[in-house]
Design an enzyme around this catalytic site. Sequence first.
Site, PDB file in Angstrom:
ATOM      1  N   ASP A  41       8.083 -61.761  94.010  1.00 20.35           N
ATOM      2  CA  ASP A  41       7.373 -60.570  94.480  1.00 20.35           C
ATOM      3  C   ASP A  41       8.390 -59.428  94.502  1.00 20.35           C
ATOM      4  O   ASP A  41       9.521 -59.603  94.973  1.00 20.35           O
ATOM      5  CB  ASP A  41       6.831 -60.813  95.899  1.00 20.35           C
ATOM      6  CG  ASP A  41       6.180 -59.552  96.448  1.00 20.35           C
ATOM      7  OD1 ASP A  41       6.886 -58.805  97.171  1.00 20.35           O
ATOM      8  OD2 ASP A  41       5.023 -59.294  96.125  1.00 20.35           O
ATOM      9  N   ILE A  42       8.025 -58.291  93.946  1.00 17.75           N
ATOM     10  CA  ILE A  42       8.935 -57.145  93.938  1.00 17.75           C
ATOM     11  C   ILE A  42       8.658 -56.307  95.187  1.00 17.75           C
ATOM     12  O   ILE A  42       7.508 -55.935  95.441  1.00 17.75           O
ATOM     13  CB  ILE A  42       8.747 -56.288  92.666  1.00 17.75           C
ATOM     14  CG1 ILE A  42       8.844 -57.141  91.401  1.00 17.75           C
ATOM     15  CG2 ILE A  42       9.761 -55.130  92.656  1.00 17.75           C
ATOM     16  CD1 ILE A  42      10.187 -57.792  91.153  1.00 17.75           C
ATOM     17  N   ASP A 135       3.742 -39.619  87.378  1.00 15.24           N
ATOM     18  CA  ASP A 135       3.874 -39.485  85.916  1.00 15.24           C
ATOM     19  C   ASP A 135       5.265 -39.008  85.546  1.00 15.24           C
ATOM     20  O   ASP A 135       5.498 -37.798  85.426  1.00 15.24           O
ATOM     21  CB  ASP A 135       2.814 -38.516  85.381  1.00 15.24           C
ATOM     22  CG  ASP A 135       2.871 -38.399  83.865  1.00 15.24           C
ATOM     23  OD1 ASP A 135       2.436 -37.353  83.356  1.00 15.24           O
ATOM     24  OD2 ASP A 135       3.376 -39.336  83.212  1.00 15.24           O
ATOM     25  N   GLU A 169       8.640 -37.938  76.412  1.00 17.53           N
ATOM     26  CA  GLU A 169       7.293 -38.465  76.138  1.00 17.53           C
ATOM     27  C   GLU A 169       6.292 -37.328  76.230  1.00 17.53           C
ATOM     28  O   GLU A 169       5.311 -37.258  75.493  1.00 17.53           O
ATOM     29  CB  GLU A 169       6.949 -39.570  77.142  1.00 17.53           C
ATOM     30  CG  GLU A 169       5.609 -40.235  76.911  1.00 17.53           C
ATOM     31  CD  GLU A 169       4.433 -39.554  77.583  1.00 17.53           C
ATOM     32  OE1 GLU A 169       4.643 -38.632  78.398  1.00 17.53           O
ATOM     33  OE2 GLU A 169       3.286 -39.919  77.265  1.00 17.53           O
ATOM     34  N   GLU A 170       6.517 -36.426  77.167  1.00 10.98           N
ATOM     35  CA  GLU A 170       5.540 -35.355  77.410  1.00 10.98           C
ATOM     36  C   GLU A 170       5.430 -34.387  76.239  1.00 10.98           C
ATOM     37  O   GLU A 170       4.511 -33.580  76.205  1.00 10.98           O
ATOM     38  CB  GLU A 170       5.907 -34.595  78.697  1.00 10.98           C
ATOM     39  CG  GLU A 170       5.897 -35.459  79.946  1.00 10.98           C
ATOM     40  CD  GLU A 170       4.504 -35.892  80.389  1.00 10.98           C
ATOM     41  OE1 GLU A 170       3.522 -35.614  79.688  1.00 10.98           O
ATOM     42  OE2 GLU A 170       4.392 -36.514  81.464  1.00 10.98           O
ATOM     43  N   HIS A 285       0.471 -33.716  86.156  1.00 11.43           N
ATOM     44  CA  HIS A 285       1.186 -32.599  85.519  1.00 11.43           C
ATOM     45  C   HIS A 285       1.256 -31.364  86.420  1.00 11.43           C
ATOM     46  O   HIS A 285       1.260 -30.223  85.936  1.00 11.43           O
ATOM     47  CB  HIS A 285       0.565 -32.249  84.170  1.00 11.43           C
ATOM     48  CG  HIS A 285       0.871 -33.249  83.122  1.00 11.43           C
ATOM     49  ND1 HIS A 285       0.508 -33.115  81.794  1.00 11.43           N
ATOM     50  CD2 HIS A 285       1.528 -34.434  83.175  1.00 11.43           C
ATOM     51  CE1 HIS A 285       0.920 -34.159  81.085  1.00 11.43           C
ATOM     52  NE2 HIS A 285       1.535 -34.983  81.901  1.00 11.43           N
ATOM     53  N   ASP A 304       4.241 -55.978  90.589  1.00 14.67           N
ATOM     54  CA  ASP A 304       4.243 -57.455  90.602  1.00 14.67           C
ATOM     55  C   ASP A 304       3.615 -58.013  89.332  1.00 14.67           C
ATOM     56  O   ASP A 304       4.032 -59.065  88.824  1.00 14.67           O
ATOM     57  CB  ASP A 304       3.496 -57.973  91.833  1.00 14.67           C
ATOM     58  CG  ASP A 304       4.264 -57.695  93.123  1.00 14.67           C
ATOM     59  OD1 ASP A 304       3.627 -57.593  94.189  1.00 14.67           O
ATOM     60  OD2 ASP A 304       5.504 -57.550  93.051  1.00 14.67           O
TER      61      ASP A 304
HETATM   62  N1  DTR Z   1       0.144 -39.475  78.233  1.00 12.27           N
HETATM   63  C1  DTR Z   1       0.434 -39.705  79.628  1.00 12.27           C
HETATM   64  C2  DTR Z   1      -0.780 -39.744  80.505  1.00 12.27           C
HETATM   65  C3  DTR Z   1      -1.882 -40.516  79.989  1.00 12.27           C
HETATM   66  C4  DTR Z   1      -3.105 -40.042  79.761  1.00 12.27           C
HETATM   67  N2  DTR Z   1      -3.900 -41.059  79.369  1.00 12.27           N
HETATM   68  C5  DTR Z   1      -3.183 -42.194  79.349  1.00 12.27           C
HETATM   69  C6  DTR Z   1      -3.519 -43.504  79.031  1.00 12.27           C
HETATM   70  C7  DTR Z   1      -2.539 -44.478  79.071  1.00 12.27           C
HETATM   71  C8  DTR Z   1      -1.246 -44.138  79.426  1.00 12.27           C
HETATM   72  C9  DTR Z   1      -0.904 -42.811  79.763  1.00 12.27           C
HETATM   73  C10 DTR Z   1      -1.901 -41.876  79.729  1.00 12.27           C
HETATM   74  C11 DTR Z   1       1.328 -38.635  80.164  1.00 12.27           C
HETATM   75  O1  DTR Z   1       0.867 -37.527  80.450  1.00 12.27           O
HETATM   76  O2  DTR Z   1       2.511 -38.935  80.340  1.00 12.27           O
HETATM   77 ZN    ZN Z   2       2.369 -36.716  81.554  1.00  8.76          ZN
HETATM   78 ZN    ZN Z   3       3.164 -40.277  81.527  1.00  5.65          ZN
END
Ligand code: DTR
Ligand code: ZN
Ligand code: ZN
Length: 315
Positions: A41-42, A135, A169-170, A285, A304
């Site tokens: 368990d974390i 996020d 990633e964004e 966001h 977990d």
């Molecule tokens: N792209 C991600 C947020 C996001 C939106 N829909 C999904 C579905 C599955 C994973 C992530 C996401 C972001 O804004 O970082």
């Molecule tokens: Zn995002």
């Molecule tokens: Zn994200």
Amino acid sequence: MSRIAPWRRAALAAGTCTAVASLLISGATGAGAANSAAAPDIDIAAVKADLAELQSIADANGGNRAHGQAGYKASVDHLKKKLDAAGFTTKIQEFTHGGATGYNLVADWPGGDAENVVMAGAHLDSVDEGPGINDNGSGSAAVLEVALAVAKADLKPEKHLRFAWWGAEEYGMVGSTHYVNELGSGELGKLDAYLNFDMLGSPNPGYFVYDDDPALEKVFTDYYATKNIATEPETEGDGRSDHAPFKEAGVPVGGLFTGAEATKSQAQADKWGGKAGESFDPCYHSSCDSPKNIDDKALDTNTDAIAHAIWQLSS
Ligand code: DTR
Ligand code: ZN
Ligand code: ZN
């Protein structure tokens, strides 16, 4: 242009990728896996402490942890220090986007079959607007604590374990795409699974499981079934997070998500609580994406679930 391992290209052409993936994964989910030690368990307190540290990093660096900003590199350095101390072999991979240097952090757990790699990742960057705690501090901290649990257990898995935290990633999965393109077809062909974790603690959580690969999806849905938690296939994010470049390269992908800007249906409210019409993450966001924007139970359960999947798939 992402590369596809020759044998995977053949499989894709023959439309048997899922069958091949299931064959690869089944070794980990066969009788042998049933005998593997259960994942620990974390402690959610450890995950929350990581989120507090990421918030502090944003506070000390202009309020965000975005690509090209000091807060992002400070986040990378912070995680790397913990992973190095735990015995991981870490590497920072640099790339450029929008005139700024970006960084991926990759941590390999020594040992296991290098020809069969199970990988888990999360993007560590936030948007410019705020600290990005859900996020995607949530996914980053969850993956970090599972990695640290592997080290604490001194796990000796059959398969090699690799963890990664992505930059930019964004801006369109820039860091993870760079990693996949640089990895080369030989190394890509060794990835039995890539598991992606992006937004694991949304305040009005849904339990969404990536449905891209049936065998990987089942590892998670079976786990949630033992917790009597209803799940739904994750369909909103196809192509919208760091699993996308891996999937495009023919790697079996899976993962978890608790919801972003979409609103909860009545059926989902009936299933998970909360009210229909509410956004899963009203601070998506936004500057209010702070530690207050986290549902602890969802983050705890999802962390977990990651540990369970890592223990099972690597055994
Ligand atoms: N792209 C991600 C947020 C996001 C939106 N829909 C999904 C579905 C599955 C994973 C992530 C996401 C972001 O804004 O970082
Ligand atoms: Zn995002
Ligand atoms: Zn994200």
